[in-house]
Design a protein around this motif. Structure first.
Motif, PDB file in Angstrom:
ATOM      1  N   GLU A   1      75.086 -35.375 -71.680  1.00 25.58           N
ATOM      2  CA  GLU A   1      73.632 -35.454 -71.820  1.00 25.58           C
ATOM      3  C   GLU A   1      72.983 -34.083 -71.693  1.00 25.58           C
ATOM      4  O   GLU A   1      72.068 -33.744 -72.453  1.00 25.58           O
ATOM      5  N   LYS A   2      73.462 -33.279 -70.762  1.00 23.10           N
ATOM      6  CA  LYS A   2      72.841 -31.973 -70.539  1.00 23.10           C
ATOM      7  C   LYS A   2      73.027 -31.041 -71.722  1.00 23.10           C
ATOM      8  O   LYS A   2      72.091 -30.317 -72.107  1.00 23.10           O
ATOM      9  N   TYR A   3      74.225 -31.043 -72.320  1.00 26.49           N
ATOM     10  CA  TYR A   3      74.526 -30.097 -73.387  1.00 26.49           C
ATOM     11  C   TYR A   3      74.488 -30.726 -74.774  1.00 26.49           C
ATOM     12  O   TYR A   3      74.855 -30.089 -75.758  1.00 26.49           O
ATOM     13  N   ALA A   4      74.035 -31.970 -74.849  1.00 24.43           N
ATOM     14  CA  ALA A   4      73.907 -32.692 -76.124  1.00 24.43           C
ATOM     15  C   ALA A   4      75.228 -32.727 -76.890  1.00 24.43           C
ATOM     16  O   ALA A   4      75.287 -32.462 -78.092  1.00 24.43           O
ATOM     17  N   VAL A   5      76.304 -33.056 -76.168  1.00 28.10           N
ATOM     18  CA  VAL A   5      77.630 -33.182 -76.764  1.00 28.10           C
ATOM     19  C   VAL A   5      77.877 -34.662 -77.062  1.00 28.10           C
ATOM     20  O   VAL A   5      77.790 -35.491 -76.151  1.00 28.10           O
ATOM     21  N   PRO A   6      78.184 -35.027 -78.295  1.00 29.75           N
ATOM     22  CA  PRO A   6      78.265 -36.436 -78.684  1.00 29.75           C
ATOM     23  C   PRO A   6      79.320 -37.251 -77.951  1.00 29.75           C
ATOM     24  O   PRO A   6      79.090 -38.411 -77.610  1.00 29.75           O
ATOM     25  N   LEU A   7      80.512 -36.666 -77.716  1.00 24.75           N
ATOM     26  CA  LEU A   7      81.619 -37.425 -77.139  1.00 24.75           C
ATOM     27  C   LEU A   7      81.952 -36.887 -75.758  1.00 24.75           C
ATOM     28  O   LEU A   7      82.205 -35.682 -75.585  1.00 24.75           O
TER      29      LEU A   7
ATOM     30  N   LEU B   1      83.677 -33.233 -74.909  1.00 23.73           N
ATOM     31  CA  LEU B   1      83.991 -32.608 -73.631  1.00 23.73           C
ATOM     32  C   LEU B   1      84.730 -33.618 -72.766  1.00 23.73           C
ATOM     33  O   LEU B   1      84.683 -34.825 -73.012  1.00 23.73           O
ATOM     34  N   SER B   2      85.406 -33.107 -71.759  1.00 24.57           N
ATOM     35  CA  SER B   2      85.983 -33.976 -70.739  1.00 24.57           C
ATOM     36  C   SER B   2      85.708 -33.365 -69.381  1.00 24.57           C
ATOM     37  O   SER B   2      85.569 -32.148 -69.241  1.00 24.57           O
ATOM     38  N   ALA B   3      85.615 -34.232 -68.383  1.00 25.48           N
ATOM     39  CA  ALA B   3      85.363 -33.793 -67.017  1.00 25.48           C
ATOM     40  C   ALA B   3      86.261 -34.604 -66.084  1.00 25.48           C
ATOM     41  O   ALA B   3      87.109 -35.379 -66.525  1.00 25.48           O
TER      42      ALA B   3
ATOM     43  N   GLY C   1      86.551 -29.282 -69.034  1.00 26.61           N
ATOM     44  CA  GLY C   1      86.004 -28.590 -67.881  1.00 26.61           C
ATOM     45  C   GLY C   1      84.546 -28.193 -67.997  1.00 26.61           C
ATOM     46  O   GLY C   1      84.047 -27.410 -67.183  1.00 26.61           O
ATOM     47  N   LEU C   2      83.841 -28.715 -68.977  1.00 27.05           N
ATOM     48  CA  LEU C   2      82.404 -28.434 -69.106  1.00 27.05           C
ATOM     49  C   LEU C   2      81.642 -29.335 -68.141  1.00 27.05           C
ATOM     50  O   LEU C   2      81.719 -30.559 -68.234  1.00 27.05           O
ATOM     51  N   SER C   3      80.908 -28.732 -67.220  1.00 30.23           N
ATOM     52  CA  SER C   3      80.246 -29.471 -66.148  1.00 30.23           C
ATOM     53  C   SER C   3      78.738 -29.296 -66.204  1.00 30.23           C
ATOM     54  O   SER C   3      78.239 -28.214 -66.532  1.00 30.23           O
ATOM     55  N   ALA C   4      78.018 -30.353 -65.853  1.00 29.69           N
ATOM     56  CA  ALA C   4      76.553 -30.283 -65.790  1.00 29.69           C
ATOM     57  C   ALA C   4      76.080 -29.345 -64.693  1.00 29.69           C
ATOM     58  O   ALA C   4      74.946 -28.855 -64.723  1.00 29.69           O
ATOM     59  N   SER C   5      76.938 -29.076 -63.728  1.00 33.30           N
ATOM     60  CA  SER C   5      76.559 -28.202 -62.615  1.00 33.30           C
ATOM     61  C   SER C   5      76.803 -26.734 -62.910  1.00 33.30           C
ATOM     62  O   SER C   5      76.556 -25.874 -62.060  1.00 33.30           O
ATOM     63  N   GLY C   6      77.268 -26.406 -64.104  1.00 38.29           N
ATOM     64  CA  GLY C   6      77.480 -25.012 -64.481  1.00 38.29           C
ATOM     65  C   GLY C   6      78.947 -24.665 -64.525  1.00 38.29           C
ATOM     66  O   GLY C   6      79.811 -25.526 -64.691  1.00 38.29           O
TER      67      GLY C   6
ATOM     68  N   ARG D   1      79.627 -37.966 -68.577  1.00 41.38           N
ATOM     69  CA  ARG D   1      78.359 -38.431 -69.171  1.00 41.38           C
ATOM     70  C   ARG D   1      77.224 -37.471 -68.848  1.00 41.38           C
ATOM     71  O   ARG D   1      76.394 -37.154 -69.708  1.00 41.38           O
ATOM     72  N   ALA D   2      77.172 -36.986 -67.606  1.00 41.82           N
ATOM     73  CA  ALA D   2      76.103 -36.070 -67.200  1.00 41.82           C
ATOM     74  C   ALA D   2      76.167 -34.773 -68.001  1.00 41.82           C
ATOM     75  O   ALA D   2      75.139 -34.258 -68.457  1.00 41.82           O
ATOM     76  N   ALA D   3      77.387 -34.257 -68.192  1.00 36.06           N
ATOM     77  CA  ALA D   3      77.532 -33.025 -68.967  1.00 36.06           C
ATOM     78  C   ALA D   3      77.203 -33.262 -70.434  1.00 36.06           C
ATOM     79  O   ALA D   3      76.565 -32.418 -71.081  1.00 36.06           O
TER      80      ALA D   3
END
Length: 410
Positions: A83-89, A70-72, A43-48, A79-81
Motif C-alpha cells: 500500500e505504501k509503495y503502490a506495488v500491485p503484488l 514485493l515480499s516481506a 525485503g521492501l518494508s513500510a518502515s523503511g 500488505r502495508a508495504a
C-alpha cells in the motif's frame, strides 16, 4: 580476443552469454525487448530500509522497469508495504514471490545472514536475481549460489554499485588513458560506519563476525572492489585485522554487548601492474577523514574524496593534477558518463543514484542495449572472486605474512 558464446532463457528474455578473455566482469545481453522488466523486491518494508531508500527511487526514475511485486516477513507487513509503495503484488514469503509468473527479476535487499535462504528459491524458479553485496555470509555460501545460478542458466547481478557510478567509471578511464602516467602507488583511507564504539538495535547483528556483515565484507569489500576495478587485481597482500573494541554500547539502552567482528583493517599489497597499494579502514567514524583515495603515478596524481563513510552511495569528488600543474583541481565528470540518467546529475549524493546507474546497465545487458566494449554489472561469479579475495586477506592477517594470490583466487 578469445570469446565463448552460449544461449539461455530467462523468463520472457532470450539471453546471450558472452565471456571475453580480457573482460573484468562477466557480461550478459539479449536481443532488444520492448516489454518492461517486472521486478519483485524481497525485503521492501513500510518502515523503511535500504530497499525503500535506494531501490524504489532508482527503479521509479528508470524506463524499462516495472516494480511489480514485493515480499516481506509476514502477510500483514507485505500488505502495508504494498500500500505504501503502490506495488500491485504483495507476498508473505520470498518463495511465493519467486514462483510468481508476474516477476522477471528478483531483487534481494535483506540482511546478509538471510541471503542464502532467500536467493535460492528465486534461482530454483529460474528467475534473474539482483542481490545486495555481500552475496553470502561467507565464501562457501557465495559459491553455492553462484553454482546454482550457473546450473539454472540465469542472469545474476550483485549490488557493487560503485562500479556503475559515473565518477568511478570516469576515474577508471582517466587512469587507462594515462592521466597519471604509470601508476606507482595507491593509498586509501576510510571509516567503516560499522565497527564503532556504539551500535543500535537494527545493526546488532554486525557485532558477530559470523554474520558476514563486517567491516571487512561491507565497507572494505565495496572499496577494494572499486580499487581493483580502476587499477587491476592484487598480486600479493599482507594484512592486519584487529578487534580493538571487544565490547560496545547500545546507543539507546546503554547495554554493553560483546563484539567479535573486526574494527581495524590495514592491508598492503602489490597489484598485478606492479604498483604498491595501501588500505586502512577504521571502525565507526572519524572527525578527520571519512574517505580519501589517492592514485600516484609518474606523470600526475588523482584523488577521490567523500564526506561520508558509505562513500559508494555517491557524492564523491574527483581531483587531479598532472605534468607541470600545481595544486589539485576538481575534475567534473563529463556528461557522457551519465548515460541516459540526466535526472540524477544534480542528485549525485543521493544513495539511489549509483544504484540507478547499476540498474540502467543491467537493463541494457538484459535488453541488448549494451555496447560490446562496456563493462557489465558484476554477477555472482564476480562476487565469488571478491569473497575469495577477502578470505585471502583474512588469511594473510591470520598467518602474519605476505600471501601471494593465485589468478583464480584474486
Amino acid at each position: 580476443m578469445a570469446q565463448t558464446v552460449s544461449f539461455m532463457a530467462v523468463g520472457r528474455f532470450e539471453v546471450r552469454e558472452q565471456t571475453a578473455a580480457n573482460a573484468g566482469v562477466h557480461m550478459t545481453s539479449t536481443s532488444p525487448h520492448r516489454e518492461p522488466i517486472r521486478v519483485g523486491v524481497v525485503g521492501l518494508s513500510a518502515s523503511g530500509g535500504w530497499a525503500a531508500t535506494a531501490h524504489v527511487p532508482a527503479l521509479a526514475g528508470l524506463d524499462g522497469y516495472e516494480l511489480r511485486a514485493l515480499s516481506a516477513s509476514s502477510a500483514e507487513s507485505a500488505r502495508a508495504a504494498g500500500e505504501k509503495y503502490a506495488v500491485p503484488l504483495a507476498f508473505a514469503s520470498a518463495e511465493e514471490l519467486a514462483r510468481s509468473e508476474e516477476v522477471d527479476l528478483v531483487v534481494v535487499t535483506v540482511k546478509v545472514p538471510h541471503h542464502l535462504e532467500l536467493i535460492r528459491p528465486a534461482l530454483e524458479a529460474g528467475k534473474m536475481v539482483f542481490s545486495e553485496w555481500p552475496l553470502g555470509a561467507d565464501l562457501a555460501q557465495a559459491e553455492e549460489l553462484a553454482d546454482l545460478a550457473h546450473r539454472r542458466g540465469v542472469l545474476t547481478a550483485v549490488g557493487l554499485q560503485a562500479r556503475s557510478a559515473p565518477p568511478l567509471r570516469y576515474l577508471r578511464d582517466l587512469v587507462a588513458e594515462g592521466y597519471v602516467g604509470r601508476v606507482l602507488s595507491t593509498s586509501m583511507l576510510g571509516s567503516g560506519w560499522i565497527g564503532g564504539a556504539t551500535y543500535d538495535d537494527n545493526y546488532a547483528y554486525v557485532l558477530d563476525i559470523t554474520s558476514g556483515a563486517t567491516l571487512l565484507s561491507i565497507p572494505f569489500g565495496h572499496s577494494v572492489d572499486a580499487l581493483t576495478m580502476v587499477l587491476g587485481e592484487f598480486r600479493a597482500v599482507s594484512a592486519l585485522i584487529e578487534n580493538l573494541r571487544p565490547e560496545v554500547t547500545n546507543i539507546t539502552s546503554g547495554e554493553v554487548a560483546a563484539k567479535s567482528a573486526e574494527d581495524q583493517i590495514a592491508v598492503t599489497g602489490v597489484l598485478e601492474s606492479g604498483a604498491v597499494a595501501a588500505m586502512h579502514f577504521r571502525g565507526g567514524t572519524s572527525r578527520a577523514t571519512a574517505f580519501h583515495w589517492e592514485i600516484n603515478g609518474t606523470e600526475g596524481d588523482l584523488v577521490v574524496k567523500a564526506d561520508r563513510a558509505q562513500w559508494w552511495y555517491g557524492g564523491t569528488q574527483l581531483y587531479g593534477a598532472r605534468g607541470e600543474e600545481g595544486a589539485l583541481t576538481e575534475l567534473p565528470v563529463p556528461a557522457r558518463y551519465q548515460r541516459s540518467l540526466k535526472q540524477w546529475t544534480e542528485r549525485s549524493a543521493d544513495p539511489a543514484c549509483s544504484v540507478a546507474h547499476e540498474y540502467a546497465l543491467l537493463r541494457d545487458q538484459i535488453t541488448g542495449g549494451l555496447a560490446p566494449d562496456t563493462h557489465g554489472v558484476p554477477d555472482f561469479r564476480h562476487a565469488v572472486r571478491l569473497h575469495g579475495l577477502l578470505d585471502r586477506i583474512r588469511g594473510a592477517a591470520r598467518v602474519g605474512r605476505k600471501v601471494t594470490l593465485t589468478e583464480q583466487g584474486s
